[in-house]
Every structure is written in structure tokens, then in C-alpha cells.
Design a protein around this motif. Structure first.
Motif, PDB file in Angstrom:
ATOM      1  N   GLY A 104       0.790  -1.224   0.000  1.00 53.29           N
ATOM      2  CA  GLY A 104       0.000   0.000   0.000  1.00 53.29           C
ATOM      3  C   GLY A 104       0.818   1.267   0.000  1.00 53.29           C
ATOM      4  N   VAL A 105       2.074   1.182   0.489  1.00 56.22           N
ATOM      5  CA  VAL A 105       2.905   2.382   0.607  1.00 56.22           C
ATOM      6  C   VAL A 105       3.259   2.951  -0.770  1.00 56.22           C
ATOM      7  CG1 VAL A 105       5.244   3.161   1.194  1.00 56.22           C
ATOM      8  CG2 VAL A 105       3.857   1.960   2.885  1.00 56.22           C
ATOM      9  N   PHE A 106       3.614   2.073  -1.699  1.00 56.12           N
ATOM     10  CA  PHE A 106       4.042   2.555  -3.014  1.00 56.12           C
ATOM     11  C   PHE A 106       2.916   3.232  -3.800  1.00 56.12           C
ATOM     12  CE2 PHE A 106       7.298  -0.703  -2.105  1.00 56.12           C
ATOM     13  CZ  PHE A 106       8.403   0.135  -2.138  1.00 56.12           C
ATOM     14  N   PRO A 107       1.696   2.673  -3.837  1.00 58.38           N
ATOM     15  CA  PRO A 107       0.599   3.408  -4.489  1.00 58.38           C
ATOM     16  C   PRO A 107       0.311   4.753  -3.825  1.00 58.38           C
ATOM     17  CG  PRO A 107       0.002   1.105  -4.240  1.00 58.38           C
ATOM     18  CD  PRO A 107       1.271   1.301  -3.483  1.00 58.38           C
ATOM     19  N   LEU A 108       0.430   4.768  -2.494  1.00 57.52           N
ATOM     20  CA  LEU A 108       0.199   6.030  -1.784  1.00 57.52           C
ATOM     21  C   LEU A 108       1.249   7.070  -2.180  1.00 57.52           C
ATOM     22  CD1 LEU A 108      -1.313   7.686   0.353  1.00 57.52           C
ATOM     23  CD2 LEU A 108       0.248   6.729   2.066  1.00 57.52           C
ATOM     24  N   TYR A 109       2.475   6.637  -2.304  1.00 52.75           N
ATOM     25  CA  TYR A 109       3.554   7.547  -2.702  1.00 52.75           C
ATOM     26  C   TYR A 109       3.291   8.084  -4.115  1.00 52.75           C
ATOM     27  CZ  TYR A 109       8.182   9.114  -4.171  1.00 52.75           C
ATOM     28  OH  TYR A 109       9.236   9.846  -4.669  1.00 52.75           O
ATOM     29  N   ASN A 110       2.946   7.176  -5.036  1.00 53.83           N
ATOM     30  CA  ASN A 110       2.658   7.593  -6.419  1.00 53.83           C
ATOM     31  C   ASN A 110       1.498   8.575  -6.470  1.00 53.83           C
ATOM     32  OD1 ASN A 110       4.690   6.010  -7.472  1.00 53.83           O
ATOM     33  ND2 ASN A 110       3.360   4.246  -7.823  1.00 53.83           N
ATOM     34  N   TRP A 111       0.462   8.240  -5.704  1.00 48.55           N
ATOM     35  CA  TRP A 111      -0.724   9.120  -5.673  1.00 48.55           C
ATOM     36  C   TRP A 111      -0.372  10.498  -5.129  1.00 48.55           C
ATOM     37  CZ3 TRP A 111      -3.208  11.302  -1.422  1.00 48.55           C
ATOM     38  CH2 TRP A 111      -4.449  11.912  -1.701  1.00 48.55           C
ATOM     39  N   THR A 112       0.479  10.540  -4.093  1.00 45.31           N
ATOM     40  CA  THR A 112       0.879  11.819  -3.486  1.00 45.31           C
ATOM     41  C   THR A 112       1.638  12.684  -4.482  1.00 45.31           C
ATOM     42  OG1 THR A 112       1.033  10.746  -1.316  1.00 45.31           O
ATOM     43  CG2 THR A 112       2.131  12.873  -1.570  1.00 45.31           C
ATOM     44  N   MET A 113       2.570  12.071  -5.215  1.00 49.28           N
ATOM     45  CA  MET A 113       3.360  12.823  -6.184  1.00 49.28           C
ATOM     46  C   MET A 113       2.487  13.340  -7.334  1.00 49.28           C
ATOM     47  SD  MET A 113       6.465  13.033  -5.093  1.00 49.28           S
ATOM     48  CE  MET A 113       5.729  13.212  -3.477  1.00 49.28           C
ATOM     49  N   ARG A 114       1.617  12.479  -7.848  1.00 56.04           N
ATOM     50  CA  ARG A 114       0.775  12.875  -8.988  1.00 56.04           C
ATOM     51  C   ARG A 114      -0.280  13.908  -8.593  1.00 56.04           C
ATOM     52  NH1 ARG A 114       0.708   6.735 -11.174  1.00 56.04           N
ATOM     53  NH2 ARG A 114       2.478   6.956 -12.607  1.00 56.04           N
ATOM     54  N   SER A 115      -0.697  13.845  -7.328  1.00 54.41           N
ATOM     55  CA  SER A 115      -1.722  14.811  -6.893  1.00 54.41           C
ATOM     56  C   SER A 115      -1.191  16.241  -6.924  1.00 54.41           C
ATOM     57  CB  SER A 115      -2.201  14.464  -5.484  1.00 54.41           C
ATOM     58  OG  SER A 115      -1.157  14.645  -4.530  1.00 54.41           O
ATOM     59  N   LYS A 116       0.137  16.391  -6.811  1.00 58.14           N
ATOM     60  CA  LYS A 116       0.727  17.724  -6.910  1.00 58.14           C
ATOM     61  C   LYS A 116       0.539  18.312  -8.310  1.00 58.14           C
ATOM     62  CE  LYS A 116       4.403  17.020  -3.486  1.00 58.14           C
ATOM     63  NZ  LYS A 116       5.874  17.057  -3.254  1.00 58.14           N
ATOM     64  N   ILE A 117       0.442  17.410  -9.289  1.00 61.69           N
ATOM     65  CA  ILE A 117       0.252  17.845 -10.686  1.00 61.69           C
ATOM     66  C   ILE A 117      -1.231  17.925 -11.029  1.00 61.69           C
ATOM     67  CG2 ILE A 117       0.659  17.226 -13.106  1.00 61.69           C
ATOM     68  CD1 ILE A 117       3.244  15.807 -12.087  1.00 61.69           C
ATOM     69  N   TYR A 118      -1.985  16.894 -10.647  1.00 61.10           N
ATOM     70  CA  TYR A 118      -3.386  16.799 -11.063  1.00 61.10           C
ATOM     71  C   TYR A 118      -4.288  17.845 -10.426  1.00 61.10           C
ATOM     72  CZ  TYR A 118      -2.016  12.241 -12.965  1.00 61.10           C
ATOM     73  OH  TYR A 118      -1.410  11.242 -13.665  1.00 61.10           O
ATOM     74  N   ARG A 119      -3.854  18.436  -9.316  1.00 58.77           N
ATOM     75  CA  ARG A 119      -4.723  19.417  -8.638  1.00 58.77           C
ATOM     76  C   ARG A 119      -4.965  20.661  -9.506  1.00 58.77           C
ATOM     77  NH1 ARG A 119      -2.354  23.641  -5.676  1.00 58.77           N
ATOM     78  NH2 ARG A 119      -0.082  23.747  -5.723  1.00 58.77           N
ATOM     79  N   TRP A 120      -4.060  20.897 -10.495  1.00 63.51           N
ATOM     80  CA  TRP A 120      -4.225  22.069 -11.356  1.00 63.51           C
ATOM     81  C   TRP A 120      -5.268  21.845 -12.450  1.00 63.51           C
ATOM     82  CZ3 TRP A 120      -1.769  26.121  -9.392  1.00 63.51           C
ATOM     83  CH2 TRP A 120      -0.635  25.905  -8.617  1.00 63.51           C
ATOM     84  N   TYR A 121      -5.588  20.604 -12.726  1.00 60.66           N
ATOM     85  CA  TYR A 121      -6.455  20.306 -13.864  1.00 60.66           C
ATOM     86  C   TYR A 121      -7.907  20.737 -13.643  1.00 60.66           C
ATOM     87  CZ  TYR A 121      -3.081  17.747 -16.672  1.00 60.66           C
ATOM     88  OH  TYR A 121      -2.018  17.425 -17.474  1.00 60.66           O
ATOM     89  N   GLU A 122      -8.313  20.853 -12.406  1.00 57.79           N
ATOM     90  CA  GLU A 122      -9.704  21.259 -12.167  1.00 57.79           C
ATOM     91  C   GLU A 122      -9.961  22.657 -12.733  1.00 57.79           C
ATOM     92  OE1 GLU A 122     -12.968  21.648  -8.536  1.00 57.79           O
ATOM     93  OE2 GLU A 122     -10.920  20.959  -8.097  1.00 57.79           O
ATOM     94  N   GLU A 123      -9.053  23.581 -12.461  1.00 54.13           N
ATOM     95  CA  GLU A 123      -9.216  24.951 -12.969  1.00 54.13           C
ATOM     96  C   GLU A 123      -9.022  24.999 -14.487  1.00 54.13           C
ATOM     97  OE1 GLU A 123      -7.586  29.519 -12.144  1.00 54.13           O
ATOM     98  OE2 GLU A 123      -6.867  27.822 -10.902  1.00 54.13           O
TER      99      GLU A 123
END
Length: 425
Positions: A342-361
Motif C-alpha cells: 500500500g505504501v508505493f501506491p500512496l507515494y505515487n498518488w501523493t506525487m501525482r496529486s501535486k500535478i493533477y490538482r491544477w487540472y480542475e481549474e
């Protein structure tokens, strides 16, 4: 955050519960206190116990010493749980069905000395002591128990001889005065009483011609030779080679005594008794040979394998605490795999969320381009340029995620291109 709560919070809760559950099976740390039963204060058991006490107290273990009449009484002290560990003479009469007492170690030779009054002739066989006054030691002592066996083998008992139960000091004084004819004593060669009797020309030391025969009959006895001049070269004591019989001093332990303290005691026993002696070679003692009482399981492990790798690395009490806590590894290892999974998916999700959060706007702007006025489109274009700057400053990701980062930049270019096309129309 929602993913963390739904996925990892149950895992953490399960780990905490598993640790709590297994901790109920961990034995508490033992009380650092040992009571040792010895013999009289002038005996070798007591002196040896003082050596143990000195070493054990350096390990912050309190040591109590109880004196007694000897081996038989010491066994009773263990049975009554008045002592934890006791010295006994190997071969002492013991109920083999009693499983409450186990052997811990054989620690040194204890020769049997038979002294007799010098009347101008040599006694070659024990049977020649028939009709004599013979001291065989205190009631409750191992000396008395062994002497009775040997006298009985030679047909000597209270019906044809006078058997006395004097202690070593009184018996030696009586022999020197001529009040008794012989005495049996089990003691170290370092004993002042032994050396005094050997130096007295009015007293002879009995040499067992049939020492090997006795050692065959009694497996706890060993035939040894005391060579001429061994104890004192200047005085030539003894003045000839003497065949003697020897048993061994044993440490025995009561049931349910702490395994951790057993191991600690054995470590100190090795420290005290592994040196070369008059009769013993280097590292001959302590050992587990020929003991008449069943060997303790923990002692057996110690003699077979020695110190554990933890004991070799850490101070003893740290090593023992780590060893007791090893049961906690069971839930840890059980849950380690799903945790890492579970740690590795969480790490990947954390890193990608830094990028994906801009897509909403960005998506909101994209949805409005086709119906927006030119004024609004210019505002969107300014907002795109602002987003570029914000993304550059705020979005820091490892190289492994730079593909997603540059995709975000391309999407910004795409949106800006759509805006430019609408402005030209």
C-alpha cells in the motif's frame, strides 16, 4: 486524504491490535534477585557463592546466600522454594521421580579424602576400618551420603563400627587428638583442613587401590591421581602418589526459575570455573557430564550453543529483552507485505496529486472557451500565464514524474492555443 483514511487507517489499527494481542503472551521481565543455598560458611560452596554474588551484582542482580548442613538440606530448600539455586554433591541420593529440581551445571571436582590415624602400618582397603571410630560428616551433608555408600559396599555399618556425624572441623580436631580413627571429607584441595591433615605425620591419607572399580560402579565418581609433591613441593605433600575418588560439585535449580537468570548465572559460572585447576584442564568445567539429576532444558541449550548472537552484540539485559519481545515480530511480519504493497501506491498518488490538482481549474477554462466573450477570453489567457508561473514555483516532483509535469505544460499550451483561435475569429 480520503484514500489515506479508507485504506491505511484500517491497516494501522490492525497492526496496533495485533501488537496488543501478542503482547499478552510476553513473559514479564524477571525480578533481578537470586537466592543461593550453599553449605557451611567455612566450606568451598559458600566461597564460590561469594564469587558469583560479586559478578552478578555487577549486573544489578541481588544475590542472597543461605547456609546449610550440605547437599541433602539444599535439595529440601529448593523443594520448599526457599532457594532458587543450590550447590549439591553429584551422586547425592535424590528421588528421580521428582521433576521439580533440575541440574544446571557441573562446576569443579570434589575429591573424597579419607584420613586415618597413623599406627605404623598402611591401610590398603576400606574394609580394614571395620570396628573403628569413623566420622562421615554432618547429617544432611553430601559427604555423609557418599561415605555411607562406600562403607556399605565394604560391609561397614553402625552394627560393627562406631559411625559419627561430626562436621569437618570437629572431625579433624578429633583425629589429630586420636579420639577417632578415621574421617571422610569431601572438599577442595585448597581447603586449609586438608592441607593441615596432610602435613600431620600422625595422620595418613588413604589411597584407593580399587579407585577404578568404584568409578565403574558409581558413574558420578572419577578416579584421579594426586601425584607426589603436588600440594607442596618443599614439604613433599603428599609423599607418594595417591589414588583418590572424586565426585563433582553441581549447581541445581528449582522449577519455574527464570530462564533469563539461568543463562546469566551460567555466563558467570563459565567465567569462574573455566580456568585450569589441580585436577581439571582449561575449559573442562563447567559441563553437563554424568550428572544424576536431569539437566535443565535451558542449560542444555547453553552448553550446546553458548551465547546467542544477541548476547554477543548487546549487554545481557538488552539482549534478553529483545529476545522476549521477538514475539511481536509475528504481527509485524504478517502485515508487512500488505503495508508495503500500500505504501508505493500512496507515494505515487501523493506525487501525482501535486500535478493533477491544477487540472480542475484548467478544465473549467476549457469548458467556457467556446461561449466566452473576447474580454473573458483575454482574462482566461492572463490566467493561463499566471498558472504557468504558479505551477513552476509550487510543483516540485522527482524526475520519475516529470512526464506528468510536462504533460500539464502541454495542456496549458493547448488551452492557450484554443483561446488564440477564438480571439482571431
Amino acid at each position: 486524504m480520503k484514500k489515506f483514511i479508507t485504506v491505511f487507517l484500517p491497516i494501522i489499527a490492525t497492526i496496533i491490535f495485533a501488537f496488543y494481542f501478542t503482547s499478552q503472551f510476553i513473559q514479564p521481565s524477571p525480578k533481578k534477585e537470586i537466592t543461593i543455598a550453599t553449605g557451611s560458611k567455612d566450606g568451598n560452596y559458600y566461597k564460590t557463592a561469594l564469587e558469583y554474588k560479586k559478578l552478578l551484582e555487577k549486573e544489578k542482580v541481588k544475590v542472597n546466600i543461605i547456609t546449610s548442613a550440605g547437599s541433602i538440606e539444599n535439595i529440601e530448600l529448593l523443594k520448599e522454594k526457599k532457594a532458587d539455586i543450590a550447590f549439591i554433591q553429584n551422586g547425592t541420593t535424590f528421588d528421580s521421580n521428582n521433576k521439580s529440581i533440575k541440574s544446571l551445571a557441573s562446576i569443579y571436582y570434589e575429591p573424597l579424602w579419607v584420613f586415618y590415624k597413623n599406627e605404623g602400618f598402611t591401610i590398603d582397603y576400606i574394609i580394614q576400618l571395620i570396628s573403628k571410630k569413623i566420622s562421615i560428616g554432618n547429617i544432611g551433608s553430601g559427604t555423609r551420603d557418599l561415605a555411607n555408600k562406600i562403607l556399605t559396599d565394604n560391609g561397614i555399618d553402625s552394627n560393627n563400627s562406631q559411625i559419627l556425624d561430626l562436621n569437618n572441623k570437629k572431625a579433624s580436631e578429633a583425629l589429630e587428638k586420636g579420639d577417632i580413627d578415621a574421617l571422610f571429607i569431601v572438599s577442595s584441595h585448597n581447603s586449609p583442613i586438608i592441607n593441615k591433615l596432610l602435613a600431620n605425620p600422625k595422620i595418613n591419607l588413604f589411597s584407593f587401590k580399587r579407585a577404578r572399580a568404584y568409578s565403574r560402579k558409581y558413574t558420578f565418581l572419577e578416579a584421579l591421581t594426586l601425584y607426589e609433591g603436588t600440594l607442596d613441593l618443599y614439604k613433599n605433600l603428599p609423599d607418594e602418589n595417591i589414588n583418590i575418588l572424586s565426585t563433582t560439585a553441581n549447581l541445581v535449580v528449582r522449577e519455574n526459575f527464570s530462564n533469563e537468570l539461568k543463562r546469566l548465572v551460567l555466563k558467570k559460572v563459565v567465567e569462574v570455573h573455566s580456568k585450569k585447576d589441580l585436577f581439571a584442564k582449561t575449559n573442562q568445567f563447567p559441563n553437563s557430564h554424568n550428572m544424576k539429576i536431569e539437566l535443565d532444558e535451558e542449560a542444555d541449550k547453553y552448553f550446546k550453543y553458548g551465547d546467542t548472537w544477541l548476547e554477543k552484540i548487546f549487554p545481557y539485559w538488552i539482549a534478553s529483552n529483545i529476545d522476549r519481545l521477538k514475539i511481536l515480530l509475528i504481527p509485524l511480519l504478517t502485515l508487512l507485505f500488505p503495508l508495503f504493497k500500500g505504501v508505493f501506491p500512496l507515494y505515487n498518488w501523493t506525487m501525482r496529486s501535486k500535478i493533477y490538482r491544477w487540472y480542475e481549474e484548467i478544465r473549467e477554462i476549457d469548458n467556457e472557451i467556446d461561449k466566452a466573450s473576447k474580454t473573458t477570453l483575454n482574462d482566461y489567457k492572463k490566467r493561463i500565464n499566471t498558472l504557468r508561473e504558479e505551477i513552476s514555483k509550487e510543483t516540485k516532483v522527482p524526475l520519475a514524474f516529470m512526464g506528468e509535469y510536462y504533460n500539464l505544460q502541454l495542456h496549458l499550451d493547448h488551452i492557450e492555443s484554443k483561446i488564440d483561435k477564438r480571439l482571431l475569429n
